[in-house]
Enzyme design. Sequence first.
Site, PDB file in Angstrom:
ATOM      1  N   ASP A  82       0.838  -1.190   0.000  1.00  8.22           N
ATOM      2  CA  ASP A  82       0.000   0.000   0.000  1.00  8.22           C
ATOM      3  C   ASP A  82       0.881   1.251   0.000  1.00  8.22           C
ATOM      4  O   ASP A  82       1.770   1.390   0.843  1.00  8.22           O
ATOM      5  CB  ASP A  82      -0.898  -0.025   1.245  1.00  8.22           C
ATOM      6  CG  ASP A  82      -1.961   1.053   1.247  1.00  8.22           C
ATOM      7  OD1 ASP A  82      -2.356   1.489   0.156  1.00  8.22           O
ATOM      8  OD2 ASP A  82      -2.399   1.445   2.346  1.00  8.22           O
ATOM      9  N   ALA A 215     -11.336   4.958   2.650  1.00 12.12           N
ATOM     10  CA  ALA A 215     -12.763   4.644   2.608  1.00 12.12           C
ATOM     11  C   ALA A 215     -13.326   4.094   3.912  1.00 12.12           C
ATOM     12  O   ALA A 215     -14.396   3.498   3.925  1.00 12.12           O
ATOM     13  CB  ALA A 215     -13.040   3.655   1.468  1.00 12.12           C
ATOM     14  N   SER A 259      -8.531   2.513   8.975  1.00 11.54           N
ATOM     15  CA  SER A 259      -8.905   3.193  10.222  1.00 11.54           C
ATOM     16  C   SER A 259     -10.004   2.464  10.982  1.00 11.54           C
ATOM     17  O   SER A 259      -9.967   2.390  12.212  1.00 11.54           O
ATOM     18  CB  SER A 259      -9.344   4.633   9.926  1.00 11.54           C
ATOM     19  OG  SER A 259      -8.274   5.399   9.435  1.00 11.54           O
TER      20      SER A 259
END
Length: 311
Positions: A82, A215, A259
């Site tokens: 990532d 997202a 998150s």
Amino acid sequence: MPLVNTREMFKKAYEGGYAIGAFNVNNMEIVQGITEACKELQAPVILQVSAGARKYANHTYLTKLVEAAVIETGVPIALHLDHGNSFELCKSCIDGGFTSVMIDGSHLPYEENVALAKKVADYAHQFDVTVEAELGQLAGIEDDVKVDAENASFTDPAQVEDFVTRTGVDSLAIAIGTSHGAYKFKPGQKPQLRFDILEDVSKRLPGFPIVLHGASSVVPEFVEMINKYGGEMPDAIGIPEEMLRQAATMAVCKINVDSDLRLAMTAAVRKYLAENPSHFDPRQYLAPARDAIRDMVKHKITDVMGCAGKA
């Protein structure tokens, strides 16, 4: 079944009108929680590692944990870098067994972004590794990604066809209103995804997989739980899940979630230790944390991605 890249995953997702969940991993409990959910729901999954996670947990430990998950679950799993910020980092991950990498040159001038993405794609494709790149910049802070709001920019649909053609990348992350981290919007500000940009991009790149970063939806119950058991988190507003589900029915084939996993895990640990202050065995407080990860991923797969039963 060995680790897979994202090519076949995304082809099926695009045709089926759903998205694959891409969940960030840092340790064993997170890997277990995510993949237990995927096994139960028979969902393909992308386990992604940031540069920060790789520094924290060590490349070898993380790859072996993910390889163990493949053995234990039998579902298709891609191991993805990532936000790789250099050719050298992407090459190291490719050489070290990753099946997919992201090269993020979105902060660079356009031509430099093109050149860097092409260099990574040319190298990766020799080893059947898929490559994601990014056009446009998301605001927010998450791991090594830090972009001020004034430097954020929506993706310009007029650039996407040229970018994909010249670089040869396999998927494209675009900026349509999502944001990294938990604090995506100011209090009172209404989140809104630019579906007009997404639709324009999909018309210019028919059948091409699009990726959404930043997202997480920042589930309020976990913020409240963290605060209840000794935290000081202010109100956080994430992306409404109905917007993400709509994006998944369009050209979006990969939705990143980090998150929400952190919040669920931290809330579970704080709750356990607050209720059991004399306990000090990590297995006792990490077990409910792993369960919280599993339940969060099950919810995302079922209600947001729509990829249950697609393994």
